[in-house]
Design a protein around this motif. Structure first.
Motif, mmCIF file in Angstrom:
data_model
loop_
_atom_site.group_PDB
_atom_site.id
_atom_site.type_symbol
_atom_site.label_atom_id
_atom_site.label_comp_id
_atom_site.label_asym_id
_atom_site.label_seq_id
_atom_site.Cartn_x
_atom_site.Cartn_y
_atom_site.Cartn_z
ATOM 1 N N THR A 59 46.770 44.103 43.477
ATOM 2 C CA THR A 59 47.608 42.898 43.490
ATOM 3 C C THR A 59 48.613 42.981 42.351
ATOM 4 O O THR A 59 49.802 42.696 42.535
ATOM 5 C CB THR A 59 46.748 41.630 43.368
ATOM 6 N N TRP A 60 48.145 43.392 41.181
ATOM 7 C CA TRP A 60 49.053 43.553 40.038
ATOM 8 C C TRP A 60 50.087 44.628 40.336
ATOM 9 O O TRP A 60 51.281 44.439 40.067
ATOM 10 C CB TRP A 60 48.257 43.898 38.776
ATOM 11 N N ASP A 61 49.650 45.748 40.905
ATOM 12 C CA ASP A 61 50.579 46.829 41.237
ATOM 13 C C ASP A 61 51.703 46.322 42.144
ATOM 14 O O ASP A 61 52.881 46.603 41.915
ATOM 15 C CB ASP A 61 49.859 47.969 41.974
ATOM 16 N N ILE A 62 51.328 45.592 43.187
ATOM 17 C CA ILE A 62 52.316 45.090 44.143
ATOM 18 C C ILE A 62 53.198 44.028 43.501
ATOM 19 O O ILE A 62 54.417 44.020 43.688
ATOM 20 C CB ILE A 62 51.609 44.553 45.406
ATOM 21 N N ALA A 63 52.593 43.146 42.724
ATOM 22 C CA ALA A 63 53.365 42.093 42.059
ATOM 23 C C ALA A 63 54.416 42.682 41.124
ATOM 24 O O ALA A 63 55.517 42.120 40.997
ATOM 25 C CB ALA A 63 52.439 41.158 41.286
ATOM 26 N N PRO A 92 40.520 58.659 40.625
ATOM 27 C CA PRO A 92 41.887 58.212 40.890
ATOM 28 C C PRO A 92 42.540 57.520 39.693
ATOM 29 O O PRO A 92 43.620 56.959 39.826
ATOM 30 C CB PRO A 92 41.709 57.242 42.060
ATOM 31 N N PHE A 93 41.897 57.591 38.527
ATOM 32 C CA PHE A 93 42.396 56.865 37.367
ATOM 33 C C PHE A 93 42.889 57.814 36.288
ATOM 34 O O PHE A 93 42.211 58.775 35.942
ATOM 35 C CB PHE A 93 41.300 55.958 36.798
ATOM 36 N N ALA A 94 44.054 57.516 35.760
ATOM 37 C CA ALA A 94 44.614 58.301 34.659
ATOM 38 C C ALA A 94 43.915 57.900 33.358
ATOM 39 O O ALA A 94 43.115 56.964 33.320
ATOM 40 C CB ALA A 94 46.115 58.058 34.564
ATOM 41 N N ALA A 95 44.240 58.609 32.310
ATOM 42 C CA ALA A 95 43.661 58.311 30.999
ATOM 43 C C ALA A 95 44.048 56.896 30.555
ATOM 44 O O ALA A 95 45.109 56.381 30.914
ATOM 45 C CB ALA A 95 44.148 59.333 29.972
ATOM 46 N N LEU A 96 43.181 56.305 29.777
ATOM 47 C CA LEU A 96 43.405 54.988 29.201
ATOM 48 C C LEU A 96 44.767 54.938 28.513
ATOM 49 O O LEU A 96 45.136 55.869 27.800
ATOM 50 C CB LEU A 96 42.291 54.712 28.186
ATOM 51 N N ARG A 97 45.514 53.859 28.747
ATOM 52 C CA ARG A 97 46.804 53.667 28.071
ATOM 53 C C ARG A 97 46.703 52.461 27.161
ATOM 54 O O ARG A 97 46.128 51.435 27.533
ATOM 55 C CB ARG A 97 47.918 53.437 29.091
ATOM 56 N N ALA A 98 47.280 52.584 25.995
ATOM 57 C CA ALA A 98 47.278 51.486 25.036
ATOM 58 C C ALA A 98 48.192 50.371 25.533
ATOM 59 O O ALA A 98 49.240 50.628 26.121
ATOM 60 C CB ALA A 98 47.746 51.980 23.676
ATOM 61 N N VAL A 99 47.776 49.144 25.314
ATOM 62 C CA VAL A 99 48.604 47.979 25.605
ATOM 63 C C VAL A 99 48.615 47.109 24.357
ATOM 64 O O VAL A 99 47.710 47.197 23.527
ATOM 65 C CB VAL A 99 48.081 47.186 26.830
ATOM 66 N N LEU A 129 42.974 51.304 33.463
ATOM 67 C CA LEU A 129 42.933 52.179 34.634
ATOM 68 C C LEU A 129 44.030 53.242 34.605
ATOM 69 O O LEU A 129 44.207 53.979 35.572
ATOM 70 C CB LEU A 129 43.026 51.340 35.914
ATOM 71 N N GLY A 130 44.768 53.320 33.496
ATOM 72 C CA GLY A 130 45.724 54.398 33.309
ATOM 73 C C GLY A 130 47.131 54.122 33.807
ATOM 74 O O GLY A 130 47.934 55.045 33.917
ATOM 75 N N ARG A 131 47.437 52.866 34.078
ATOM 76 C CA ARG A 131 48.779 52.532 34.540
ATOM 77 C C ARG A 131 49.704 52.285 33.368
ATOM 78 O O ARG A 131 49.289 51.793 32.327
ATOM 79 C CB ARG A 131 48.754 51.297 35.439
ATOM 80 N N GLU A 132 50.964 52.589 33.591
ATOM 81 C CA GLU A 132 52.015 52.281 32.619
ATOM 82 C C GLU A 132 52.265 50.791 32.672
ATOM 83 O O GLU A 132 52.554 50.235 33.727
ATOM 84 C CB GLU A 132 53.295 53.045 32.978
ATOM 85 N N VAL A 133 52.114 50.122 31.538
ATOM 86 C CA VAL A 133 52.287 48.666 31.483
ATOM 87 C C VAL A 133 53.645 48.367 30.846
ATOM 88 O O VAL A 133 53.908 48.812 29.727
ATOM 89 C CB VAL A 133 51.157 48.019 30.663
ATOM 90 N N PRO A 134 54.498 47.627 31.571
ATOM 91 C CA PRO A 134 55.807 47.294 30.990
ATOM 92 C C PRO A 134 55.643 46.471 29.718
ATOM 93 O O PRO A 134 54.768 45.588 29.659
ATOM 94 C CB PRO A 134 56.506 46.476 32.076
#
Length: 192
Positions: free
Chosen positions: A124-128, A163-170, A184-189
């Motif tokens: 849901t977050w990905d699509i949003a 299916p998950f990339a390495a932990l990303r800092a936020v 979950l390894g996503r790039e967070v804006p």
């Protein structure tokens, strides 16, 4: 815990985000980098059909994780059909305690459905991020999903083959969805 009400809530939220999808958006990239929006929508609808199939007694890997062709203007309809199927498949309380076959192995139904809750909330977050980045999402669902993700995917664990990339800092002040996405390894804006 009975995850059915939370899963239904996550699908209600997902329906709200799906309603914002236009045919012009479908080829856009998503934070789930292996999918453009069209492919991600197919994966999400396919995942709902898959957990319905599991609730019906099927083996998860016998059913594709994505749906086939969906008309560019029928994504909300496809989601509604999947939602109806999953509600029927999980309506019997006994399904929660029955050992079912998930993509990652056998587990009690309630645990498997909770895993699919985390998937629905994350996507849901990905699509949003593509169609409505300013849309307020249900923070409690993200907090529950983050807790599950942290149990299953430790920060320092090997994610090779997952299916998950390495932990990303936020940022420390990030909302629960951004923390979940980063876990979950996503790039967070970055805000601002």
């Amino acid at each position: 815990m009975d995850p059915r009400a939370l899963y239904t809530r996550s699908l209600d939220q997902l329906a709200m985000v799906f309603a914002g999808v236009t045919p012009a958006d479908l080829d856009r990239p998503t934070p789930c980098t292996e999918y453009d929006l069209r492919t991600l929508l197919g994966h999400v609808v396919g995942g709902i059909h898959r957990i319905a199939y599991v609730g019906e007694g099927g083996r998860a890997l016998d059913l594709a994780a994505t749906v086939g062709e969906i008309d560019d203007t029928d994504w909300s309809g496809a989601l509604d059909r999947a939602r109806a199927r999953v509600a029927a498949a999980w309506s019997d309380d006994a399904t929660l305690d029955r050992v079912v076959d998930a993509p990652w192995g056998e587990a009690p139904g309630r645990l498997v459905l909770t895993g699919y809750l985390t998937e629905a909330v994350t996507h849901t977050w990905d699509i949003a991020q593509v169609v409505a980045p300013a849309e307020a999402l249900d923070e409690e669902l993200a907090l529950i999903s983050l807790g599950m993700a942290q149990q299953v995917l430790p920060a320092d664990g090997d994610r090779t083959g997952s299916p998950f990339a390495a932990l990303r800092a936020v940022p420390a002040e990030a909302d629960a969805y951004s923390r979940l996405a980063g876990w979950l390894g996503r790039e967070v804006p970055l805000a601002g």
